[in-house]
Design a protein around this motif. Structure first.
Motif, short mmCIF file in Angstrom:
data_model
loop_
_atom_site.label_atom_id
_atom_site.label_comp_id
_atom_site.label_asym_id
_atom_site.label_seq_id
_atom_site.Cartn_x
_atom_site.Cartn_y
_atom_site.Cartn_z
N VAL A 102 -79.51 3.13 33.78
CA VAL A 102 -78.80 3.54 34.99
C VAL A 102 -78.83 5.06 35.14
N ARG A 103 -78.63 5.76 34.04
CA ARG A 103 -78.65 7.22 34.09
C ARG A 103 -80.03 7.74 34.51
N MET A 105 -81.97 6.33 36.55
CA MET A 105 -82.10 6.11 37.98
C MET A 105 -81.28 7.13 38.78
N VAL A 106 -80.15 7.54 38.23
CA VAL A 106 -79.20 8.35 38.98
C VAL A 106 -79.39 9.86 38.79
N GLU A 107 -79.50 10.32 37.55
CA GLU A 107 -79.42 11.75 37.28
C GLU A 107 -80.59 12.58 37.78
N MET A 110 -79.83 13.18 41.25
CA MET A 110 -78.66 14.06 41.35
C MET A 110 -79.05 15.53 41.24
N ALA A 157 -72.48 16.57 37.83
CA ALA A 157 -71.94 15.57 38.76
C ALA A 157 -70.86 16.19 39.65
N LEU A 165 -69.78 9.41 42.41
CA LEU A 165 -70.77 9.81 41.40
C LEU A 165 -70.09 10.42 40.18
N LEU A 168 -68.71 7.56 38.15
CA LEU A 168 -69.79 6.84 37.47
C LEU A 168 -70.31 7.64 36.28
N MET A 169 -70.55 8.94 36.49
CA MET A 169 -71.10 9.76 35.42
C MET A 169 -70.10 9.94 34.28
#
Length: 249
Positions: A102-103, A105-107, A110, A157, A165, A168-169
Protein backbone atom coordinates in the motif's frame (compact mmCIF):
# COMPACT_ATOMS: atom_id res chain seq x y z
CA UNK A 1 -27.77 38.54 39.00
CA UNK A 2 -26.35 39.16 35.54
CA UNK A 3 -22.93 39.76 37.06
CA UNK A 4 -23.19 36.52 39.02
CA UNK A 5 -24.25 34.67 35.90
CA UNK A 6 -21.27 35.97 33.95
CA UNK A 7 -18.93 34.95 36.75
CA UNK A 8 -20.50 31.50 36.92
CA UNK A 9 -20.12 31.09 33.18
CA UNK A 10 -16.46 32.08 33.32
CA UNK A 11 -15.45 29.87 36.23
CA UNK A 12 -16.16 26.45 34.66
CA UNK A 13 -13.79 27.20 31.78
CA UNK A 14 -11.10 28.23 34.20
CA UNK A 15 -11.69 25.16 36.34
CA UNK A 16 -11.67 22.90 33.29
CA UNK A 17 -8.29 24.25 32.28
CA UNK A 18 -6.95 23.67 35.78
CA UNK A 19 -8.33 20.13 35.84
CA UNK A 20 -6.74 19.39 32.49
CA UNK A 21 -3.35 20.36 33.84
CA UNK A 22 -3.84 18.51 37.13
CA UNK A 23 -5.10 15.29 35.62
CA UNK A 24 -2.45 14.95 32.93
CA UNK A 25 -2.93 14.36 29.24
CA UNK A 26 -5.84 14.50 26.81
CA UNK A 27 -6.77 11.44 24.75
CA UNK A 28 -5.00 12.89 21.72
CA UNK A 29 -1.82 13.49 23.73
CA UNK A 30 -1.92 9.97 25.17
CA UNK A 31 -2.28 8.52 21.68
CA UNK A 32 0.59 10.64 20.37
CA UNK A 33 2.85 9.61 23.26
CA UNK A 34 2.07 5.92 22.72
CA UNK A 35 2.93 6.22 19.02
CA UNK A 36 6.17 7.99 19.96
CA UNK A 37 7.00 5.18 22.40
CA UNK A 38 6.57 2.64 19.59
CA UNK A 39 8.79 4.68 17.26
CA UNK A 40 11.47 4.80 19.97
CA UNK A 41 11.09 1.05 20.62
CA UNK A 42 10.02 1.61 24.22
CA UNK A 43 6.85 -0.43 23.56
CA UNK A 44 8.00 -3.54 21.66
CA UNK A 45 5.74 -5.85 19.61
CA UNK A 46 3.88 -8.40 21.72
CA UNK A 47 4.09 -6.42 24.97
CA UNK A 48 0.94 -6.70 27.09
CA UNK A 49 -0.21 -3.52 28.77
CA UNK A 50 -3.29 -2.70 30.86
CA UNK A 51 -5.57 0.31 31.23
CA UNK A 52 -4.49 0.62 34.86
CA UNK A 53 -0.81 0.84 33.92
CA UNK A 54 -1.44 3.52 31.30
CA UNK A 55 -3.82 5.43 33.57
CA UNK A 56 -1.14 5.60 36.26
CA UNK A 57 1.66 6.46 33.83
CA UNK A 58 -0.24 9.37 32.26
CA UNK A 59 -2.10 10.43 35.42
CA UNK A 60 -5.44 10.31 33.63
CA UNK A 61 -8.73 8.50 34.08
CA UNK A 62 -9.28 5.08 32.58
CA UNK A 63 -11.89 6.69 30.33
CA UNK A 64 -9.19 8.74 28.60
CA UNK A 65 -6.94 5.69 28.31
CA UNK A 66 -9.81 3.58 26.98
CA UNK A 67 -10.49 6.17 24.25
CA UNK A 68 -6.83 6.13 23.21
CA UNK A 69 -6.67 2.33 23.20
CA UNK A 70 -9.85 2.21 21.10
CA UNK A 71 -8.33 4.58 18.53
CA UNK A 72 -5.08 2.60 18.32
CA UNK A 73 -7.02 -0.67 18.18
CA UNK A 74 -9.00 0.64 15.20
CA UNK A 75 -5.80 0.97 13.18
CA UNK A 76 -4.38 -2.33 14.37
CA UNK A 77 -1.65 -1.03 16.69
CA UNK A 78 -3.21 -2.60 19.79
CA UNK A 79 -4.87 -6.00 19.99
CA UNK A 80 -7.49 -6.02 22.75
CA UNK A 81 -8.07 -9.12 24.87
CA UNK A 82 -11.18 -9.25 27.11
CA UNK A 83 -10.27 -8.74 30.79
CA UNK A 84 -6.55 -8.87 29.98
CA UNK A 85 -5.76 -5.40 28.69
CA UNK A 86 -4.19 -5.18 25.26
CA UNK A 87 -1.09 -6.29 23.38
CA UNK A 88 1.15 -4.27 21.08
CA UNK A 89 0.69 -5.63 17.54
CA UNK A 90 3.33 -7.94 16.10
CA UNK A 91 2.68 -7.93 12.33
CA UNK A 92 3.47 -11.17 10.53
CA UNK A 93 5.25 -11.26 7.16
CA UNK A 94 2.05 -11.33 5.13
CA UNK A 95 0.67 -8.31 6.98
CA UNK A 96 3.96 -6.44 6.60
CA UNK A 97 4.09 -7.26 2.89
CA UNK A 98 0.57 -5.91 2.36
CA UNK A 99 1.13 -2.67 4.28
CA UNK A 100 4.35 -1.97 2.37
CA UNK A 101 2.53 -2.69 -0.89
CA UNK A 102 0.00 0.00 0.00
CA UNK A 103 2.82 2.40 0.84
CA UNK A 104 4.44 1.73 -2.55
CA UNK A 105 1.16 2.75 -4.19
CA UNK A 106 0.64 5.87 -2.09
CA UNK A 107 3.95 7.49 -1.16
CA UNK A 108 5.58 7.97 -4.60
CA UNK A 109 2.44 9.82 -5.74
CA UNK A 110 2.46 11.78 -2.48
CA UNK A 111 5.99 13.13 -2.95
CA UNK A 112 5.33 13.88 -6.62
CA UNK A 113 2.56 16.20 -5.47
CA UNK A 114 4.72 17.76 -2.75
CA UNK A 115 7.43 18.54 -5.31
CA UNK A 116 4.86 20.60 -7.23
CA UNK A 117 3.46 22.46 -4.20
CA UNK A 118 6.58 22.78 -2.02
CA UNK A 119 7.11 25.98 -0.08
CA UNK A 120 10.25 27.47 1.51
CA UNK A 121 8.79 26.48 4.88
CA UNK A 122 8.39 22.87 3.74
CA UNK A 123 11.97 22.73 2.51
CA UNK A 124 13.34 24.30 5.70
CA UNK A 125 11.45 21.74 7.82
CA UNK A 126 12.71 18.84 5.70
CA UNK A 127 16.33 19.99 5.82
CA UNK A 128 16.09 20.45 9.58
CA UNK A 129 14.74 16.92 9.91
CA UNK A 130 17.50 15.45 7.74
CA UNK A 131 20.06 17.26 9.92
CA UNK A 132 18.54 15.73 13.06
CA UNK A 133 18.73 12.26 11.50
CA UNK A 134 22.40 12.86 10.73
CA UNK A 135 23.12 13.94 14.30
CA UNK A 136 21.39 10.84 15.67
CA UNK A 137 23.54 8.65 13.41
CA UNK A 138 26.71 10.36 14.59
CA UNK A 139 25.68 9.80 18.23
CA UNK A 140 24.72 6.20 17.38
CA UNK A 141 21.41 6.96 19.06
CA UNK A 142 19.36 4.16 17.51
CA UNK A 143 16.05 4.83 19.25
CA UNK A 144 16.05 8.49 18.21
CA UNK A 145 17.10 7.58 14.67
CA UNK A 146 14.29 5.04 14.31
CA UNK A 147 11.79 7.60 15.60
CA UNK A 148 13.05 10.31 13.24
CA UNK A 149 13.03 7.89 10.31
CA UNK A 150 9.35 7.19 10.90
CA UNK A 151 8.50 10.83 11.51
CA UNK A 152 10.07 11.80 8.17
CA UNK A 153 7.31 9.98 6.30
CA UNK A 154 4.62 11.48 8.54
CA UNK A 155 6.07 14.97 8.01
CA UNK A 156 5.73 14.48 4.25
CA UNK A 157 2.09 13.41 4.69
CA UNK A 158 1.37 16.48 6.82
CA UNK A 159 2.73 18.72 4.04
CA UNK A 160 -0.10 17.56 1.77
CA UNK A 161 -2.68 19.03 4.15
CA UNK A 162 -4.88 15.99 3.46
CA UNK A 163 -6.29 14.64 6.76
CA UNK A 164 -7.24 11.28 5.23
CA UNK A 165 -3.73 10.75 3.91
CA UNK A 166 -2.22 11.83 7.23
CA UNK A 167 -4.35 9.29 9.07
CA UNK A 168 -3.50 6.52 6.60
CA UNK A 169 0.22 7.26 6.75
CA UNK A 170 0.19 7.39 10.56
CA UNK A 171 -1.40 3.93 10.65
CA UNK A 172 0.96 2.47 8.06
CA UNK A 173 4.09 4.01 9.53
CA UNK A 174 3.41 2.81 13.09
CA UNK A 175 2.62 -0.71 11.88
CA UNK A 176 5.70 -0.71 9.63
CA UNK A 177 7.82 0.28 12.62
CA UNK A 178 6.45 -2.71 14.54
CA UNK A 179 7.08 -4.98 11.54
CA UNK A 180 10.68 -3.76 11.35
CA UNK A 181 11.18 -4.56 15.03
CA UNK A 182 9.84 -8.08 14.44
CA UNK A 183 11.50 -8.96 11.14
CA UNK A 184 14.49 -6.71 10.40
CA UNK A 185 17.89 -8.24 11.02
CA UNK A 186 19.96 -5.04 10.72
CA UNK A 187 19.66 -2.55 13.57
CA UNK A 188 19.20 0.59 11.50
CA UNK A 189 16.59 3.19 10.75
CA UNK A 190 15.74 4.01 7.14
CA UNK A 191 18.78 3.48 4.89
CA UNK A 192 21.36 6.29 5.01
CA UNK A 193 21.00 9.13 2.46
CA UNK A 194 17.77 7.85 0.90
CA UNK A 195 15.70 10.49 2.72
CA UNK A 196 18.18 13.12 1.54
CA UNK A 197 17.74 12.00 -2.08
CA UNK A 198 13.95 12.36 -1.77
CA UNK A 199 14.28 15.84 -0.27
CA UNK A 200 16.76 16.92 -2.97
CA UNK A 201 14.31 15.89 -5.71
CA UNK A 202 11.46 17.73 -3.97
CA UNK A 203 13.63 20.84 -3.64
CA UNK A 204 14.39 20.76 -7.40
CA UNK A 205 10.68 20.47 -8.09
CA UNK A 206 11.32 17.17 -9.87
CA UNK A 207 8.26 15.16 -9.00
CA UNK A 208 9.17 12.16 -11.13
CA UNK A 209 12.58 11.87 -9.48
CA UNK A 210 11.02 12.27 -6.03
CA UNK A 211 8.55 9.48 -6.77
CA UNK A 212 11.32 7.27 -8.12
CA UNK A 213 13.49 7.85 -5.04
CA UNK A 214 10.58 7.08 -2.72
CA UNK A 215 9.72 3.88 -4.59
CA UNK A 216 13.37 2.79 -4.41
CA UNK A 217 13.44 3.64 -0.70
CA UNK A 218 10.34 1.56 0.10
CA UNK A 219 11.63 -1.42 -1.92
CA UNK A 220 14.86 -1.20 0.08
CA UNK A 221 12.89 -1.37 3.33
CA UNK A 222 10.92 -4.37 2.02
CA UNK A 223 14.13 -6.13 0.98
CA UNK A 224 15.69 -5.54 4.42
CA UNK A 225 12.70 -7.25 6.05
CA UNK A 226 13.18 -10.35 3.85
CA UNK A 227 9.43 -10.74 3.57
CA UNK A 228 9.63 -13.24 0.70
CA UNK A 229 11.32 -15.92 2.77
CA UNK A 230 9.45 -19.22 2.77
CA UNK A 231 9.78 -19.74 6.52
CA UNK A 232 6.35 -20.44 8.10
CA UNK A 233 4.97 -17.86 10.48
CA UNK A 234 4.97 -19.12 14.07
CA UNK A 235 1.40 -19.57 15.27
CA UNK A 236 -0.60 -21.67 17.71
CA UNK A 237 -1.93 -24.05 15.03
CA UNK A 238 1.59 -24.90 13.81
CA UNK A 239 2.75 -25.31 17.39
CA UNK A 240 -0.12 -27.74 18.15
CA UNK A 241 0.66 -29.76 15.02
CA UNK A 242 4.29 -30.00 16.07
CA UNK A 243 3.36 -31.01 19.61
CA UNK A 244 1.04 -33.76 18.34
CA UNK A 245 3.84 -35.04 16.13
CA UNK A 246 6.34 -34.89 19.00
CA UNK A 247 3.92 -36.66 21.34
CA UNK A 248 3.45 -39.46 18.84
CA UNK A 249 7.18 -39.87 18.20
Amino acid sequence: MEGTGRKAAADPGKDAGSLKRIHGYTEMEVTRKLILAIFEQRLPPGLRITEAQLSEAFDVSRTVVRQSIAKLSEIGVFKKTPNQGCTIASPNRDEARKMLHVREMVEPAMVRGIAETRTPEHLAALHEHIAMEGEARLRQDRSTLVRLSGEFHLKLAEMTGNPYLIRLMTELQVLTCLAILVHAEAETGCPRDEHSAIVAAIERGDGEAAGHEMAHHLKHITADLKLDRAEPEPNLENAMLWLRGAAGA
